[in-house]
Design an enzyme around this catalytic site. Structure first.
Site, short mmCIF file in Angstrom:
data_model
loop_
_atom_site.label_atom_id
_atom_site.label_comp_id
_atom_site.label_asym_id
_atom_site.label_seq_id
_atom_site.Cartn_x
_atom_site.Cartn_y
_atom_site.Cartn_z
CE1 TYR A 1 -3.50 -2.65 0.71
CE2 TYR A 1 -4.63 -0.58 1.10
CZ TYR A 1 -4.67 -1.93 0.85
OH TYR A 1 -5.89 -2.56 0.73
CG ASP B 1 -8.26 -4.76 1.60
OD1 ASP B 1 -9.22 -4.30 2.25
OD2 ASP B 1 -8.19 -4.72 0.35
CG ASP C 1 -1.63 -20.23 -1.33
OD1 ASP C 1 -1.18 -20.29 -0.16
OD2 ASP C 1 -1.03 -20.71 -2.31
CE LYS D 1 2.25 -17.63 -2.64
NZ LYS D 1 1.39 -18.84 -2.80
C1 IPM Z 1 -10.55 -1.16 3.75
C2 IPM Z 1 -10.62 -0.53 2.37
C3 IPM Z 1 -9.44 0.42 2.17
C4 IPM Z 1 -8.18 -0.43 2.20
C5 IPM Z 1 -9.47 1.26 0.89
C6 IPM Z 1 -10.75 2.00 0.73
C7 IPM Z 1 -8.31 2.21 0.84
O1 IPM Z 1 -10.72 -1.50 1.38
O2 IPM Z 1 -10.45 -0.42 4.74
O3 IPM Z 1 -10.62 -2.38 3.83
O4 IPM Z 1 -7.81 -1.05 1.19
O5 IPM Z 1 -7.52 -0.43 3.25
MN MN Z 2 -11.08 -3.51 2.18
#
Ligand code: IPM
Ligand code: MN
Ligand code: NAD
Length: 351
Positions: free
Chosen positions: A141, A246, A222, A190
């Protein structure tokens, strides 16, 4: 003690669920004799429209100066063609960075009363209660470099990067949570492919020695994705990097029966942030049917982390009681009630 809470409704269903959670917070705090103030600020698409940026400085300042932040959701189809750094989602990522919360706690609980809302067999989900501890400020990210390149041919790239210190601090959160639960941590990576995961596995293993009462195992992401669905009851705490967390947390919604049931708390920074796992749900926004329980349960997590444990339990019990009665449910849980009716039912159970 007065609790100054910053409220960031955001986009789509964000304002619809946040309004309801604030109603619940006002009622329960009043019941317990706490004074609270709620101040709204802009983030995401609404902030882009009003201020030309998804994260206005005034929003960051207000959040930094408050006791806790309650956020709805950001994003929407009209912003989907913007570059990554200008999208509503960039506002949320920037806020997470500004507040510094690196551990995102995402519980997924199989409430017996709504077992029939899950596509999984009742015997599979029975008793499942998983806490996903998602690393929130590192990995792909935020890793650099990232971007697009044009020569020799169009391409795009992102970087997954973790420092040992980033892994250590979130691992400690996971082990401390496990100590208060069933004393088991599954570290998900992973490591058969990625260097970041090899460092992850080694570091989590080292940190685990400080928690001899907690059992640690490792699983590839996975395999975990499958096991979470086939044996959700075999997990206690899962600790994993940002992107895996996520994805696995949305998957875990299947255990609860709806994404509208998943709450979260982002802790470890200067001010903690509470937000549902779901997004702005543009397909149902404005219809008055969004399930407010994920956001109401996020508010309960806020109360818990503010050490207002009795008030937190009061809200959790009220939600469980409404689910158990089964009369008032939004369509995602197979009901016909509106968002407001669900909140009203929760409010009725308080006190
Ligand atoms: C979450 C969302 C966010 C993330 C996005 C909206 C940036 O999907 O909080 O799960 O990927 O962290
Ligand atoms: Mn999310
Ligand atoms: P989403 O979570 O918004 O919706 C996925 C599905 O779940 C939709 O069918 C939606 O109607 C349903 N759903 C979600 N929450 C619900 C609730 N409380 N009650 C009933 N049904 C609910 O994910 P998406 O559609 O992939 O993304 C929509 C937008 O939200 C995108 O712009 C995305 O970037 C953003 N997003 C924001 C956050 C956040 O702000 N924390 C999280 C995830 C996605």
């Amino acid at each position: 003690m007065r609790l100054d809470i910053t409220v960031l409704p955001g986009d789509g269903v964000g304002p619809e669920v946040t309004r309801e959670a604030v109603r619940v917070l006002r009622t329960v705090l009043d019941l317990y004799g706490y004074e609270a103030s709620f101040e709204e600020h802009a983030i995401g698409g609404v902030a882009i429209r009003k201020f030309g940026t998804p994260l206005p400085e005034a929003t960051v300042r207000a959040c930094s100066e408050s006791r806790a932040v309650l956020l709805g959701a950001v994003g929407g189809p009209e912003f989907d063609s913007l570059p990554a750094g200008e999208r509503p989602e960039a506002g949320l990522l920037g806020l997470r960075q500004a507040l510094g919360g690196y551990a995102n706690l995402r519980p997924a609980i199989a409430y017996g009363a709504i077992a029939d809302c899950s596509p999984l067999r009742p015997d599979i989900i029975k008793g499942a209660n998983v806490l996903i501890v998602r690393e929130l400020l590192g990995g792909i990210y935020f890793g650099e470099p990232r971007g697009f390149s044009d020569s020799p041919a169009p391409a795009a790239y992102n970087t997954m990067r973790y420092s040992e210190a980033e892994i250590e601090r979130v691992a400690h959160v996971a082990f401390r949570q496990a100590r208060m639960r069933h004393k088991k941590v599954t570290s998900v990576d992973k490591a058969n492919v990625l260097e970041t995961s090899q460092l992850w596995r080694k570091t989590v293993t080292r940190v685990s020695r400080e928690y001899p009462e907690v059992k640690l195992d490792h699983m590839y992401v996975d395999a975990c994705a499958m096991r979470l669905i086939t044996h959700p009851g075999s997990f206690d705490v899962i600790v994993t990097e940002n992107l895996f967390g996520d994805i696995l947390s949305d998957e875990a919604a299947v255990i609860s029966g709806s994404l509208g049931m998943l709450a979260s708390a982002t802790i470890g920074g200067k001010v903690d942030l509470y937000e549902p796992v779901h997004g702005s749900a543009p397909d149902i926004a404005g219809k008055g049917v969004v399930n407010p329980l994920a956001q109401i349960l996020s508010a309960a997590m806020m109360l818990d982390h503010l050490e207002l444990r009795a008030a937190a339990v009061e809200v959790e019990k009220a939600v469980a009681a409404v689910l158990a009665e089964g009369k008032v449910r939004t369509p995602d849980l197979g009901g016909r009630s509106s968002t407001e009716e669900v909140t009203a039912a929760v409010l009725e159970k308080l006190g």
